[in-house]
Design an enzyme around this catalytic site. Structure first.
Site, PDB file in Angstrom:
ATOM      1  N   PHE A  16      17.775   5.352 -31.803  1.00 57.91           N
ATOM      2  CA  PHE A  16      16.465   4.523 -31.947  1.00 57.91           C
ATOM      3  C   PHE A  16      15.407   4.859 -32.840  1.00 57.91           C
ATOM      4  CE2 PHE A  16      12.620   2.573 -30.629  1.00 57.91           C
ATOM      5  CZ  PHE A  16      12.779   1.151 -30.763  1.00 57.91           C
ATOM      6  N   ASP A  63      13.735  13.093 -36.388  1.00 60.11           N
ATOM      7  CA  ASP A  63      12.720  11.980 -35.630  1.00 60.11           C
ATOM      8  C   ASP A  63      12.375  12.583 -34.321  1.00 60.11           C
ATOM      9  OD1 ASP A  63      11.307  10.176 -34.120  1.00 60.11           O
ATOM     10  OD2 ASP A  63      12.888   8.548 -34.904  1.00 60.11           O
ATOM     11  N   LYS A 113       3.839   8.957 -31.131  1.00 57.45           N
ATOM     12  CA  LYS A 113       3.734   8.804 -29.798  1.00 57.45           C
ATOM     13  C   LYS A 113       2.670   9.774 -29.115  1.00 57.45           C
ATOM     14  CE  LYS A 113       7.957   7.018 -28.059  1.00 57.45           C
ATOM     15  NZ  LYS A 113       7.702   5.615 -27.600  1.00 57.45           N
TER      16      LYS A 113
HETATM   17  N1  PLP Z   1      11.441   6.944 -33.238  1.00 57.95           N
HETATM   18  C1  PLP Z   1      11.894   7.270 -31.661  1.00 57.95           C
HETATM   19  C2  PLP Z   1      12.793   8.501 -31.277  1.00 57.95           C
HETATM   20  C3  PLP Z   1      11.229   6.594 -30.804  1.00 57.95           C
HETATM   21  O1  PLP Z   1      11.644   6.875 -29.431  1.00 57.95           O
HETATM   22  C4  PLP Z   1      10.348   5.380 -31.001  1.00 57.95           C
HETATM   23  C5  PLP Z   1       9.755   4.662 -29.939  1.00 57.95           C
HETATM   24  O2  PLP Z   1      10.373   4.680 -28.808  1.00 57.95           O
HETATM   25  C6  PLP Z   1      10.128   5.150 -32.473  1.00 57.95           C
HETATM   26  C7  PLP Z   1      10.697   5.996 -33.307  1.00 57.95           C
HETATM   27  C8  PLP Z   1       9.030   3.909 -32.904  1.00 57.95           C
HETATM   28  O3  PLP Z   1       7.898   4.532 -32.495  1.00 57.95           O
HETATM   29  P1  PLP Z   1       6.657   3.283 -32.433  1.00 57.95           P
HETATM   30  O4  PLP Z   1       7.016   2.518 -31.054  1.00 57.95           O
HETATM   31  O5  PLP Z   1       5.545   4.250 -32.135  1.00 57.95           O
HETATM   32  O6  PLP Z   1       6.823   2.506 -33.662  1.00 57.95           O
END
Ligand code: PLP
Length: 383
Positions: A128, A213, A242
């Site tokens: 994700f 990420d 986050k």
């Molecule tokens: N990358 C990861 C690993 C995430 O867990 C999330 C959100 O849960 C995102 C990207 C996307 O972040 P955002 O919701 O702040 O756009």
């Protein structure tokens, strides 16, 4: 019917309670009922709700300067950029500041393609990375994607944790490999100790960048500032968001100096790097460092894992975790369990249909962990 149900765009599956106040790892609803926030409000509140450092920084900065575009220099932005360079893996010295995780991933994809002059991005199954079209192309789950096709071309997915799968897919046409060091939304999937190092080597051999990420795993969540530290691997680009600014919206793509070769203005964000967000982030990072929250997450995470592992029940398939990022995989659909936990004052979150995810604020107290485990045990044994 509630106003939100009438007027919002219906994108969120709502829980029934209306949360109006928070402190540390605690939340309260309109009736005054107290909850333990075992999801840190989806991984955002590492320093806890209404953190004093963050409140003070925001109050002071709102009186001085809330917003100025990034074409102007600013003291808070300068200080944050320097701080991010200091706490990030050594070669990562430059940041593109934005407002969310998905934007940090978008930036990473664009920087990687521009720098390598290649198009192919390899991500992982079950990954994700967000829901804007670029990030969504890297995200795995078809339920998020099918409606919005065509997505961005050039994305491939390999089996997470399986180096042979990457070996088969990667080539000199690959611009970057994009991975979560530990998959969060997928239900807390921790790769073997050697996996990321082998990924690093394959990237080097193919002149591909490694993008990690750390949106969910960063800022102490797993017991180190960054999850990649557990594996001794430095990425070329790191995405964070986050919990970066104690609940204030912010994201950042952090990378090497030589990778920052895009033509000026080919990527930008109006609100990215606002002094207010930067002040909040500085306060949040200072709190994490001063209160040794990385270490705390490691210790409390081990404690929590031990408690969970002691639950003997056929209903549990597996307990796994790193620091305070913990998944409990059940042999059943967990929605009823989530609702029952909430009734008893524990707000956990789900990963898919069968995995309970616990990622509390790193300031959580041992007693709140005990309370959560006791409620879970009681529900599993008698619920
Ligand atoms: N990358 C990861 C690993 C995430 O867990 C999330 C959100 O849960 C995102 C990207 C996307 O972040 P955002 O919701 O702040 O756009």
């Amino acid at each position: 019917m509630r106003s939100e149900d009438i007027y919002d765009a219906k994108m969120y599956s709502k829980r029934s309670m209306e949360i109006v106040r928070g402190q540390g790892a605690r939340l309260w609803d309109t009736t005054g009922k107290e909850y333990v926030d075992m999801g840190a409000s989806i991984g955002v509140m590492n320093v806890g709700h209404c953190n004093e450092y963050v409140i003070q920084a925001i109050q002071e900065q709102t009186r001085r300067l809330m917003y100025i575009y990034s074409i102007f220099y600013n003291d808070q932005r300068a200080e944050l950029l320097e701080k991010l360079a200091e706490i990030s893996p050594q070669s990562l010295q430059r940041s593109f500041l934005c407002n969310s995780g998905t934007e940090a991933v978008e930036a990473a994809i664009k920087f990687a393609r521009a720098y390598t002059k290649k198009k192919e991005i390899i991500a992982a199954m079950q990954a994700f990375h967000g829901k804007t079209l670029g990030a969504l192309s890297a995200t795995w789950d078809a339920k998020y994607k099918t409606l919005f096709e065509p997505l961005v071309p050039g994305f491939k997915h390999v089996v997470f944790g399986d180096i042979a799968s990457l070996h088969q897919s990667i080539s000199r046409n690959t611009a970057a490999v994009l991975l979560e060091p530990i998959q969060g939304e997928a239900g807390v999937r921790i790769p073997s100790n050697s996996y990321l190092q082998q990924v690093r080597e394959l990237c080097n051999e193919n002149d591909a960048l490694l993008i990690l990420d750390e949106v969910q795993t960063g800022f102490g969540r797993t017991g180190e500032m960054w999850a990649c530290q557990h594996f001794g691997v430095d990425p070329d680009i790191m995405c964070v968001a986050k919990s970066i600014a104690g609940g204030f919206p912010m994201g950042a793509m952090i990378t090497r100096d030589d990778i920052c070769v895009l033509p000026q203005a080919s990527h930008s964000s109006t609100f990215g790097g606002s002094p207010l967000a930067c002040a909040a982030a500085l306060a949040s990072i200072r709190y994490i460092e001063e209160k040794k929250l990385c270490q705390r997450a490691g210790e409390l995470g081990n404690y929590f894992l031990r408690q969970l592992n002691e639950i003997k029940s056929e209903r549990i398939r597996e307990v796994r975790g790193k620091g305070l990022l913990i998944g409990v995989e059940m042999r059943e659909h967990i929605k009823p369990l989530l609702l029952q936990l909430a009734e008893r004052g524990v707000l956990a979150i789900s990963s898919g249909k069968t995995i309970l995810r616990f990622l509390p604020p790193l300031v959580i107290e041992k007693e709140q962990i005990d309370f959560t485990v006791n409620q879970l045990v009681d529900l599993i044994e008698h619920g």
